[in-house]
Design an enzyme around this catalytic site. Structure first.
Site, short mmCIF file in Angstrom:
data_model
loop_
_atom_site.label_atom_id
_atom_site.label_comp_id
_atom_site.label_asym_id
_atom_site.label_seq_id
_atom_site.Cartn_x
_atom_site.Cartn_y
_atom_site.Cartn_z
N ASP A 93 0.82 -1.21 0.00
CA ASP A 93 0.00 0.00 0.00
C ASP A 93 0.86 1.27 0.00
O ASP A 93 0.36 2.36 0.27
CB ASP A 93 -0.90 0.03 1.24
CG ASP A 93 -2.14 -0.86 1.11
OD1 ASP A 93 -2.32 -1.43 0.02
OD2 ASP A 93 -2.90 -0.98 2.08
N ASP A 241 -6.18 -8.19 14.05
CA ASP A 241 -5.74 -9.54 14.39
C ASP A 241 -6.50 -10.08 15.60
O ASP A 241 -6.97 -11.22 15.60
CB ASP A 241 -4.24 -9.56 14.66
CG ASP A 241 -3.76 -8.39 15.54
OD1 ASP A 241 -4.61 -7.63 16.06
OD2 ASP A 241 -2.54 -8.25 15.71
#
Length: 496
Positions: A93, A241
């Site tokens: 990104d 996560d």
């Protein structure tokens, strides 16, 4: 007297919450001690049989990692796994010149016959979670290994982790982090101290009894089916996560933590980087508490003990708020204690809560001696390390409390990546790192004021009461002064 009772009530509640958390840590220690020498008889794939070796995709989510991309890609290219069953996705990104240098490095790796893809998005929607989700759309692997840019898995890493997925109910394998620059500075030492406790005591202690644990965002493997079954990656919290980990375990997927498989990584070497990392982790923990608490309490497949540990796990970062309130209110409490004689029995009773600190001291000692060994000399060194860690952790409590409050009250913010440095020794230098935040936040000024506040707390010990002072809280206030002073001066006068 109303204000005094409000202070006493808040102070007592915070002490009780800290004590509950300490008891949970003690329970995890008992679990750890029972499990640490247990033989692992889990079923495993037979890698001598080519038909049992599954296809694996390695995902490398990166964003503006100019200083570590070459190291990362050269290391990943050395992974020992059948080349026809391995795919690497560089989920890039980036918006800076690292895109070009990464592309050059990927081209070199492709020339070796390795299947490596350079996947770029036109926006950072969902941040890291969004990048992982995008890569998953085209991932060929049945299993997805994930590494952040500062991690350096050993060549045999996949051969140490993938075999455990022979258990069809196993959704995640997480490995232990180790630290390539543990002894770089006081800052890296205290970060390593805290992370070692998590990866030794907490992950083993929870996993050994079937309590919920978390994938740590990197250095682990997911079964792709598990990701989809749990609802895929979501970017509505800063700790995607932890979020997906709980959703997967609600769906009865099993997690396995491998303490003996270590994955080396780099710790932040400047305080601005450590602050941004701590802010993201603590805010994300609070966000996930708000997102998950009802599901935890309503989950019919979890035992009462698992629910308790899950709640305290997600409240881990909120303990900083309790520590902050106890520390700030401790000085008014010192005066209340000596001005209201009829409350002395109460103050004698709350002195019991010093046992919380003793519990943490004992728990962390078992972690420390596992790494450095036992013996009198190491124990003396440990006392210094523990007091240093405890002081500086308390010095971060204002910063982390702000993060926690933002998380609980739903204030949204961007995923701020932690700058990487690619250094192991002071000689390497980091001053010209373009990603370092140059200007300290306004919170730093408040930390400096708090350092002065606790000087007043130490002075107060000499002047309260009629019997020549009250020094019961003096060591506590001294540690707070040291912690806040360290955080303040490192943040203000760091060369970065």
């Amino acid at each position: 007297m109303v204000l005094e009772y409000i202070i006493i009530t808040i102070y007592t509640i915070c002490l009780l919450l800290i004590f509950m958390y300490a008891l949970a840590q003690l329970n995890l220690l008992f679990n750890y001690l029972k499990y640490r020498n247990k033989l692992d008889d889990s079923p495993k794939f037979d890698f001598n049989n080519p038909e049992e070796i599954p296809f694996v995709t390695i995902q490398l989510p990166v964003y503006n990692e100019l200083y570590v991309m070459k190291r990362l890609l050269k290391n990943i290219a050395k992974i020992d796994y059948p080349i026809e069953k391995l795919e690497i996705q560089v989920l890039d990104d980036s918006t800076d010149e690292s895109v070009l240098t990464t592309a050059i490095q990927i081209k070199k790796i492709k020339a070796l016959g390795i299947d490596i893809q350079h996947i770029q998005r036109t926006n950072r929607q969902g941040f890291k979670a969004g990048a992982l989700k995008e890569g998953l759309k085209t991932a060929k692997g049945e299993f997805i290994a994930i590494f952040d840019a500062d991690f350096l898995p050993k060549a045999n890493w996949l051969r140490q982790t993938i075999p455990y997925f022979k258990d069809a109910q196993l959704g995640v394998v997480q490995t232990k982090w180790s630290h390539i620059n543990r002894n770089y500075s006081t800052l890296t030492k205290i970060q390593a101290f805290a992370l070692d406790a998590h990866f030794t005591l907490e992950q083993v202690g929870r996993n050994s009894k079937g309590h919920f644990i978390n994938f740590n965002g990197t250095a682990g493997v997911w079964r792709k089916e598990c990701i989809y079954d749990a609802g895929n990656w979501e970017g509505d919290t800063l700790t995607e996560d932890l979020d997906l980990s709980y959703r997967a375990q609600f769906r009865n997927w099993k997690f396995k933590y491998l303490e003996k498989v270590e994955t080396p990584a780099e710790l932040p070497v400047v305080i601005s980087a450590a602050r941004s990392q701590q802010f993201r982790w603590n805010k994300g923990g609070a966000e996930n508490f708000q997102k998950m608490i009802k599901r935890i309490l309503r989950n019919k497949n979890s035992s009462f003990k698992t629910k308790i540990h899950s709640v305290l796990h997600l409240l881990n970062s909120t303990m900083f708020t309790c520590i902050f309130l106890v520390s700030v209110l401790s000085i008014p409490m010192l005066y209340i204690k000596n001005d209201y004689a009829h409350l002395k029995p109460y103050f004698y009773s709350i002195s019991f809560f010093v046992v919380s600190s003793l519990i943490f001291f004992v728990c962390y000692w078992f972690m420390y001696k596992k790494i450095y060994g036992s013996g009198f000399k190491n124990f003396i060194i440990y006392i210094g390390a523990f007091l240093t860690f405890f002081s500086i952790a308390m010095g971060f409590s204002l910063h982390n409390t702000i993060a926690v409050l933002e998380g609980h009250f739903g204030k949204k913010s961007e995923f701020i990546r932690t700058p990487k440095f690619n250094i192991k020794t002071i000689k390497d230098g980091w001053e010209n790192n373009k990603y370092i935040k140059k200007r300290p936040s306004v919170h730093v000024i408040l930390e400096g004021i708090l350092a002065l506040y606790f000087i007043f707390g130490m002075y107060s010990a000499f002047i309260v009461g009629d019997q020549g002072g009250d020094f019961g809280l003096f060591p506590f206030h001294f540690m707070l002064f040291v912690g806040y002073s360290y955080v303040f001066f490192k943040s203000i006068f760091s060369k970065a």
